[in-house]
Scaffold this active site. Structure first.
Site, PDB file in Angstrom:
ATOM      1  N   ASP A 100     -15.694  -6.138  22.426  1.00 32.71           N
ATOM      2  CA  ASP A 100     -16.334  -6.252  20.930  1.00 32.71           C
ATOM      3  C   ASP A 100     -15.172  -7.043  20.144  1.00 32.71           C
ATOM      4  O   ASP A 100     -14.051  -7.044  20.533  1.00 32.71           O
ATOM      5  CB  ASP A 100     -16.696  -5.198  20.096  1.00 32.71           C
ATOM      6  CG  ASP A 100     -15.439  -4.078  20.047  1.00 32.71           C
ATOM      7  OD1 ASP A 100     -14.876  -4.324  19.086  1.00 32.71           O
ATOM      8  OD2 ASP A 100     -15.432  -3.314  20.920  1.00 32.71           O
ATOM      9  N   GLU A 121     -16.495   5.013  10.338  1.00 27.10           N
ATOM     10  CA  GLU A 121     -15.573   5.729  10.801  1.00 27.10           C
ATOM     11  C   GLU A 121     -14.424   5.871   9.804  1.00 27.10           C
ATOM     12  O   GLU A 121     -14.953   5.654   8.552  1.00 27.10           O
ATOM     13  CB  GLU A 121     -15.132   4.859  12.032  1.00 27.10           C
ATOM     14  CG  GLU A 121     -14.751   3.322  11.617  1.00 27.10           C
ATOM     15  CD  GLU A 121     -14.105   2.640  12.750  1.00 27.10           C
ATOM     16  OE1 GLU A 121     -12.952   3.084  13.031  1.00 27.10           O
ATOM     17  OE2 GLU A 121     -14.595   1.737  13.213  1.00 27.10           O
TER      18      GLU A 121
END
Length: 406
Positions: free
Chosen positions: A71, A162
């Site tokens: 990613d 997160e």
């Protein structure tokens, strides 16, 4: 994606990503975090922080078996996708957006380049839940490239939820000062809007410690594909609600550009996830058939969209109309199919392109209905894209066009 300490509850030796100090959004465009935040902010001792950093380095040097992926964000800039493919990458996630103000300036090169190199790819959104509602950020994500299509090459969009990476500037805690109930509500709002816009649930990127702390261990999202961040030699404990992960991010550096990931299944199952074949984690690989027997493959049911109608008729430009119909099995009992997304599309007269006008979930009897304004002359169409148990609707009889230029 940003990486901040993510301790697994009850773990004796924990490893997480090394994160980096990020300037406030007004000072610089958001990017990937690359240095640890203040340990005290997450309740981490200096000794534990050193252990985590060493663990991350060890994880980066060990590549788990499986379908490899990566990613990236603006931090990686223009990526050599052909080289990444030669180095083993078969899928990629690309950062598209953050909050409702930031778009990755390298998104086009990264998203299109990974596909052109032969990878299955998708987009992710970095959530800042204190900035706006979940639905608003889902809208911004889809408008900024985070949509989905059942082409077998596009992975579901990801909600990256997160640790608060801007604690030093905004003064909020790791949960953005949201209570667990408020955080769960925010995630649900994002997910519901993404489903309405694209026809499927987003995947969720998180780590176990943050999830248990900031959602209170919510088990409400087990039907979403899980992308787990844990920099260690093993996946470890999963967040509440999941019994299986789809993707494991195991290191922030390695052979491939960006973060290192592995898919929990075969390449065929990865393609199935991209094609909408499952709304959760990939299915378990079938057991090997005994010698002399043939392995049985599940047979997907054929489907058909029927009784499509639009009223009032005749439909005229500028009028509000209702498009409705029923999603059914195409054989056998032909019963209605419940709780599945159908996509309603419009093609302007003279155009060759169908534009998605909305997605609606069928009722318990398979029925659906949606209102629109006929702002131009054109045709309406209804589609069902299928899933792991059902084939997509196909053939002219499955679609009924409603002309709007009478």
């Amino acid at each position: 994606m940003r990486r901040l300490p993510g301790l697994l509850l009850g773990a004796a030796a924990v490893t997480v990503a090394a994160a980096a100090t990020i300037p406030a959004p007004a000072a610089a465009a958001p990017g990937r975090v690359s240095s640890p935040p203040a340990a005290a902010a997450a309740g981490v001792t200096a000794t534990t922080a050193a252990t985590m950093t060493a663990g991350a380095a060890a994880a980066a040097s060990s590549v788990p078996a499986g379908v490899q992926g990566m990613d990236v964000s603006s931090h990686q800039g223009n990526v050599s996708w052909s080289q990444a493919y030669r180095d083993g990458a078969r899928f990629a996630y690309v950062k598209a957006t953050e909050s409702v103000t930031y778009r990755n300036p390298y998104y086009a090169q990264q998203y299109q380049g990974s596909r052109q190199a032969g990878m299955v790819r998708g987009a992710y959104h970095f959530a800042l839940p204190h900035k706006s509602g979940g639905a608003a950020q889902a809208d911004y994500f889809v408008a900024g490239g985070g949509g989905w299509t059942a082409d077998g090459w596009t992975l579901p969009g990801v909600l990256d939820i997160e640790f608060n990476p801007y604690q030093s500037s905004n003064g909020l805690d790791i949960c953005y000062d949201l209570s667990p109930a408020a955080m769960v509500s925010w995630i649900r709002a994002f997910s519901d809007r993404y489903l309405a816009l694209t026809g499927r649930r987003p995947a969720i990127y998180t780590n176990t410690y943050w999830w248990q702390t900031c959602t209170g261990g919510s088990a409400a999202f087990g039907d979403h594909p899980l992308w787990l961040a844990r920099y260690s030699s093993a996946v470890g404990a999963l967040p509440a609600g999941w019994t299986r992960h789809a993707i494991w991010q195991y290191a922030d550096s390695g052979v491939l550009p960006g973060d290192q990931n592995v898919f929990n299944g075969t390449h065929e199952q990865l393609k199935l996830l991209a094609g909408g074949g499952t709304t959760a984690a990939p299915v378990q690989a079938p057991a090997k058939a005994p010698a002399g027997t043939a392995a049985k493959r599940p047979v997907r049911t054929a489907t058909r969209v029927t009784s499509v109608n639009a009223w009032p008729e005749p439909v005229r430009k500028g009028r509000t109309i209702t498009v409705s119909g029923t999603l059914r099995q195409a054989a056998g009992t032909r019963r209605g199919i419940a709780r599945e997304p159908v996509v309603i599309r419009f093609k302007a007269r003279g155009s060759r392109t169908w534009a998605t006008m909305g997605t609606v979930t069928t009722t318990s009897g398979g029925a659906f209905s949606r209102r629109f304004k006929a702002v131009r002359d054109g045709s309406w169409q209804v589609l069902y894209r299928g899933d792991s148990l059902r084939l997509a609707s196909s053939g002219g009889s499955d679609y009924v066009d409603v002309r709007t230029w009478w």
